[in-house]
Write an enzyme that holds these catalytic residues in place. Structure first.
Site, PDB file in Angstrom:
ATOM      1  N   ASP A   1      61.435  29.340  14.708  1.00  0.00           N
ATOM      2  CA  ASP A   1      61.512  28.634  13.428  1.00  0.00           C
ATOM      3  C   ASP A   1      60.483  29.273  12.482  1.00  0.00           C
ATOM      4  OD1 ASP A   1      61.827  26.803  11.412  1.00  0.00           O
ATOM      5  OD2 ASP A   1      61.091  25.084  12.514  1.00  0.00           O
TER       6      ASP A   1
ATOM      7  N   LYS B   1      66.080  30.711  13.197  1.00  0.00           N
ATOM      8  CA  LYS B   1      66.339  29.962  11.960  1.00  0.00           C
ATOM      9  C   LYS B   1      66.133  30.911  10.792  1.00  0.00           C
ATOM     10  CE  LYS B   1      65.755  25.351  13.524  1.00  0.00           C
ATOM     11  NZ  LYS B   1      65.011  24.081  13.419  1.00  0.00           N
TER      12      LYS B   1
ATOM     13  N   PHE C   1      67.215  20.800  12.091  1.00  0.00           N
ATOM     14  CA  PHE C   1      66.680  20.578  13.435  1.00  0.00           C
ATOM     15  C   PHE C   1      67.846  20.404  14.397  1.00  0.00           C
ATOM     16  CE2 PHE C   1      64.686  18.216  16.873  1.00  0.00           C
ATOM     17  CZ  PHE C   1      63.515  18.935  17.043  1.00  0.00           C
TER      18      PHE C   1
ATOM     19  N   ASP D   1      65.310  19.609  22.766  1.00  0.00           N
ATOM     20  CA  ASP D   1      65.221  18.152  22.902  1.00  0.00           C
ATOM     21  C   ASP D   1      64.745  17.449  21.642  1.00  0.00           C
ATOM     22  OD1 ASP D   1      62.496  19.069  22.933  1.00  0.00           O
ATOM     23  OD2 ASP D   1      61.938  17.120  23.755  1.00  0.00           O
TER      24      ASP D   1
ATOM     25  N   ARG E   1      68.607  17.674  26.299  1.00  0.00           N
ATOM     26  CA  ARG E   1      68.495  19.027  26.851  1.00  0.00           C
ATOM     27  C   ARG E   1      69.724  19.407  27.671  1.00  0.00           C
ATOM     28  NH1 ARG E   1      63.092  20.669  26.122  1.00  0.00           N
ATOM     29  NH2 ARG E   1      61.509  19.092  26.468  1.00  0.00           N
TER      30      ARG E   1
HETATM   31  P1  5GP Z   1      57.956  27.823  15.528  1.00  0.00           P
HETATM   32  O1  5GP Z   1      56.553  28.016  16.032  1.00  0.00           O
HETATM   33  O2  5GP Z   1      58.750  29.101  15.474  1.00  0.00           O
HETATM   34  O3  5GP Z   1      57.979  27.100  14.208  1.00  0.00           O
HETATM   35  O4  5GP Z   1      58.670  26.823  16.517  1.00  0.00           O
HETATM   36  C1  5GP Z   1      59.026  27.210  17.787  1.00  0.00           C
HETATM   37  C2  5GP Z   1      59.173  26.060  18.739  1.00  0.00           C
HETATM   38  O5  5GP Z   1      59.403  24.829  18.064  1.00  0.00           O
HETATM   39  C3  5GP Z   1      60.393  26.274  19.607  1.00  0.00           C
HETATM   40  O6  5GP Z   1      60.064  26.974  20.769  1.00  0.00           O
HETATM   41  C4  5GP Z   1      60.857  24.854  19.876  1.00  0.00           C
HETATM   42  O7  5GP Z   1      60.180  24.339  20.989  1.00  0.00           O
HETATM   43  C5  5GP Z   1      60.452  24.105  18.637  1.00  0.00           C
HETATM   44  N1  5GP Z   1      61.570  24.011  17.677  1.00  0.00           N
HETATM   45  C6  5GP Z   1      61.737  24.718  16.525  1.00  0.00           C
HETATM   46  N2  5GP Z   1      62.881  24.370  15.916  1.00  0.00           N
HETATM   47  C7  5GP Z   1      63.457  23.438  16.689  1.00  0.00           C
HETATM   48  C8  5GP Z   1      64.683  22.690  16.607  1.00  0.00           C
HETATM   49  O8  5GP Z   1      65.496  22.809  15.684  1.00  0.00           O
HETATM   50  N3  5GP Z   1      64.943  21.814  17.616  1.00  0.00           N
HETATM   51  C9  5GP Z   1      64.078  21.621  18.666  1.00  0.00           C
HETATM   52  N4  5GP Z   1      64.438  20.737  19.588  1.00  0.00           N
HETATM   53  N5  5GP Z   1      62.922  22.308  18.788  1.00  0.00           N
HETATM   54  C10 5GP Z   1      62.613  23.202  17.808  1.00  0.00           C
END
Ligand code: 5GP
Length: 189
Positions: free
Chosen positions: A115, A143, A164, A171, A177
């Protein structure tokens, strides 16, 4: 992979919490076969150590490792970046570290979703400091346009929008999950 239908399962949850299908179960399955083929070719003669980032990447790891026709090794780490909220804090905590030595290994990080990219940036620095021969990333979901830092991802399953999502390992408060497909989550967190 799952023999039951997500429909039988979603009936147990508040139907209005799950929004549209973002990636259908069949598309997940097909794409993982393609990723497995690409990894098999790219890593021929130097089987990678697959590092699964718990818990969200468990389903992906389980299917991806069986789609790779090389004697891979696997290990697991757990990081915590979100708590119960749906946006990252940028602060990553290692909850479980790896058991194996990374020196001179070809390491492939298996991530569920990128993300902001903050979690991955942290992991790359953390694992990169242990002297792997190579360190690459295979992310099921990216994303699009959400990254705060440009990400160099060797393998990406699907580029998706900013919503999301849950399912296939992802989850909300430990639920959803075990869905085979990936859905937007429109309920409360
Ligand atoms: P980042 O550090 O890239 O912002 O987020 C990474 C982590 O956030 C992912 O490994 C995941 O655990 C969680 N995450 C990010 N987007 C989503 C989403 O749309 N759904 C869920 N369930 N977890 C997310």
């Amino acid at each position: 992979m799952g023999s039951r239908d997500d429909k039988n399962l979603t009936a147990h949850w508040a139907a209005h919490d799950l929004g549209e299908v973002v990636v259908a179960a069949d598309d997940v399955r097909e794409r993982i076969v393609e990723l497995g083929r690409a990894i098999t070719l790219d890593y021929a003669g130097r089987p990678p150590l697959l590092v699964c980032v718990l818990k969200g990447a468990i389903n992906f790891m389980s299917d991806l490792m069986r789609a790779i026709e090389l004697p891979v090794e696997v290990d697991f780490m757990a990081v915590s970046s979100y708590g119960a909220a749906t946006k990252t804090s940028g602060v990553v905590r290692i909850v479980k570290d790896l058991d194996v030595d990374l020196a001179d290994r070809d390491v492939l990080i298996v991530e569920d979703v990128v993300d902001s990219g903050l979690t991955l940036n942290y992991l790359r620095q953390y694992l990169g400091a242990r002297g792997p021969r190579s360190l690459e990333v295979c992310a099921l979901l990216l994303k699009e346009g959400e990254q705060r830092v440009e990400q160099d991802l060797k393998y990406v399953g699907f580029a998706i929008g900013p919503a999301f999502v849950v399912g296939y390992g992802l989850d909300v408060n430990e639920r959803y999950r075990n869905l085979d497909g990936i859905y937007t989550y429109v309920g409360e967190v």
